[in-house]
Design an enzyme around this catalytic site. Structure first.
Site, PDB file in Angstrom:
ATOM      1  N   CYS A 223       0.214  30.103 -14.438  1.00  0.00           N
ATOM      2  CA  CYS A 223      -0.119  30.881 -15.706  1.00  0.00           C
ATOM      3  C   CYS A 223      -1.009  29.882 -16.675  1.00  0.00           C
ATOM      4  CB  CYS A 223       0.718  31.544 -16.229  1.00  0.00           C
ATOM      5  SG  CYS A 223       1.075  33.123 -15.241  1.00  0.00           S
TER       6      CYS A 223
ATOM      7  N   PRO B 223       0.824  -1.211   0.019  1.00  0.00           N
ATOM      8  CA  PRO B 223       0.062   0.120   0.062  1.00  0.00           C
ATOM      9  C   PRO B 223       1.035   1.277  -0.028  1.00  0.00           C
ATOM     10  CG  PRO B 223      -0.052  -0.949   2.209  1.00  0.00           C
ATOM     11  CD  PRO B 223       0.863  -1.851   1.152  1.00  0.00           C
TER      12      PRO B 223
HETATM   13  C1  LIG Z   1       1.316   2.666  -7.174  1.00  0.00           C
HETATM   14  C2  LIG Z   1       1.673   1.237  -6.795  1.00  0.00           C
HETATM   15  C3  LIG Z   1       1.095   0.855  -5.676  1.00  0.00           C
HETATM   16  C4  LIG Z   1       0.653   1.554  -4.391  1.00  0.00           C
HETATM   17  O1  LIG Z   1      -0.868   1.751  -4.863  1.00  0.00           O
HETATM   18  P1  LIG Z   1      -1.752   2.846  -3.652  1.00  0.00           P
HETATM   19  O2  LIG Z   1      -2.996   2.735  -4.452  1.00  0.00           O
HETATM   20  O3  LIG Z   1      -1.149   4.030  -3.404  1.00  0.00           O
HETATM   21  O4  LIG Z   1      -1.878   1.820  -2.521  1.00  0.00           O
HETATM   22  C5  LIG Z   1       1.388  -0.579  -5.271  1.00  0.00           C
HETATM   23  N1  LIG Z   1       1.937  -1.399  -6.422  1.00  0.00           N
HETATM   24  C6  LIG Z   1       2.323  -1.285  -7.406  1.00  0.00           C
HETATM   25  C7  LIG Z   1       3.041  -2.070  -8.252  1.00  0.00           C
HETATM   26  C8  LIG Z   1       2.104   0.275  -7.742  1.00  0.00           C
HETATM   27  O5  LIG Z   1       2.683   0.756  -8.888  1.00  0.00           O
END
Ligand SMILES: *Cc1c(COP(=O)(O)O)cnc(C)c1O
Length: 405
Positions: free
Chosen positions: A328, A260
């Site tokens: 801008c 996460p």
């Molecule tokens: C961006 C990403 C996450 C995190 O996603 P969230 O929505 O911020 O929790 C997890 N795994 C991968 C591979 C990602 O690219």
């Protein structure tokens, strides 16, 4: 964190600034680990692209988190913050074979998301433990910009290509230790998540040496009042049970991984900006702040709604404002938003400014990127200085005086 603390930090460090509440990050981390406490081997890899300040990385390391990275530069930052290489996962999209090899040589777990690179890597390095990213083709997101699981997505290896994938693995005799999916941000419905998980379990049965299953992320946090959020506790209950049953069936205790970003840091972040000008037109009252999409682009890029509060006048009579930036180009943070009466010089506070806010900031209009402050044990710690003129000039090479066209 209280408004008076935020106001005091804006006075102390100037505006605009980002403030992060360490306690909130900790409580979200605890919520997640508690929801999955029935799983023996659980690992939380923080997706650092959400917010990549080294102090934040250190904080999460101390909580016990691993790291999820999407570029070799993020890997370097993670190592710099003190993460052991084996605590770092690398889950990029569409990067070169060379970069994957370089990251692998650092001792970091690599994750491959397409058949072409998988075959090339497997042929050259059959003994390296590799994780593969599957695309289960599940529409999980609420917005086409952020739901990455659908059929035309560029992410992951399509589940429909599983026979081809298995053939590559058999031919190269490569070592597949993990299966990964990331169905995209903003999962509203845990049934959708569980459905995608079933697809992952099914795919996993094709590989005999697995050590972990990585379910990615996409947990939704509330942005607006009464917004829906992922019911982590409910997901924890249901997925833990299913995961443990799968391990029994598979004949081995696997590690369950989540990565996460938003869930851990979004609500911990506050963006504070000062009102430069209140401008009344025939139909609208604009509050123009000392910032723009160079500092916070999510409202313009995704149409996301960040709650805005006038912390200089919290008890004032509410009026309708359009909050706009100083870039801008049209950069509207909020249209016709009810905010307590705004005067020039007031400090506005944007909520949910922890994830994908500072990390997407730029120098457009040659403005400096803001400072970042960590609120820890009742005290503000500066964790990134505001940029200065030298930062704008760094790496620029002027022509010699004599050069003319
Ligand atoms: C961006 C990403 C996450 C995190 O996603 P969230 O929505 O911020 O929790 C997890 N795994 C991968 C591979 C990602 O690219």
């Amino acid at each position: 964190m209280q408004s008076k603390d935020l106001l005091q930090l804006a006075e102390q460090f100037g505006s605009p600034i980002y403030v992060y509440d360490a306690e909130k990050i900790q409580s979200q981390y605890n919520r997640l680990t508690k929801a999955f406490s029935k799983v023996d081997k659980l690992r939380i890899n923080y997706a650092m692209k959400a917010l990549s300040n080294v102090a934040i990385l250190q904080l999460l390391k101390d909580m016990g988190a691993g790291l999820d990275t999407v570029s070799i530069q993020e890997v370097l930052l993670g190592l710099h913050a003190g993460y052991a290489p084996e605590k770092i996962f690398y889950t990029p999209n569409g990067v070169s074979l060379e970069e994957i090899e370089e990251v692998n040589a650092m001792g970091v777990q690599i994750n491959i998301d397409n058949l072409s690179i998988l075959e090339q890597f497997g042929t050259k390095h059959p003994n390296v433990p590799v994780c593969i990213r599957i695309n289960p083709h599940v529409m999980a997101g609420g917005n086409t910009n952020i739901s990455v699981g659908h059929i035309d997505s560029k992410f992951g290896i399509s589940i429909h290509q599983l026979p081809h994938l298995v053939r590559i693995v058999e031919n190269t005799k490569m070592n597949i230790v993990g299966i990964h999916m990331h169905t995209g941000s903003d999962i509203l419905d845990i049934e959708v998540f569980l459905y995608a998980a079933e697809i992952l379990f099914d795919a996993a049965k094709n590989f005999k040496n697995l050590e972990f299953l990585d379910f990615g992320s996409g947990f939704k946090v509330p942005y607006k009042k009464d917004d829906i959020e992922t019911d982590i506790e409910e997901l924890g209950k249901k997925l833990s049970k299913r995961f443990n049953a799968f391990c029994t069936e598979y004949g081995k205790e696997l590690t369950l991984i989540f990565e996460p970003g938003k869930f851990l840091v979004s609500e911990a972040g506050f963006f504070l900006a000062k009102v430069n000008v209140v401008k009344q037109t025939t139909s609208t009252v604009f509050a123009g702040i000392d910032s723009g999409f160079n500092h916070l682009i999510r409202p313009m890029l995704y149409g996301s709604q960040h709650h805005i509060e006038n912390i200089s006048n919290p008890k004032g009579k509410e009026r309708f404002y359009s909050v706009v930036g100083y870039i801008c180009e049209t950069d509207t943070f909020a249209n016709n938003r009810r905010i307590s009466e705004i005067k020039e010089g007031d400090i506005l506070c944007f909520r949910n400014a922890g994830a994908y806010c500072f990390s997407m900031a730029s120098n457009y209009n040659s403005r400096y990127k803001p400072a970042e402050v960590l609120w820890l044990n009742g005290e503000g710690h500066l964790i990134r200085a505001r940029e200065s003129f030298e930062d704008l000039l760094k790496n620029q090479i002027p022509l010699p005086i004599a050069a003319t066209v």
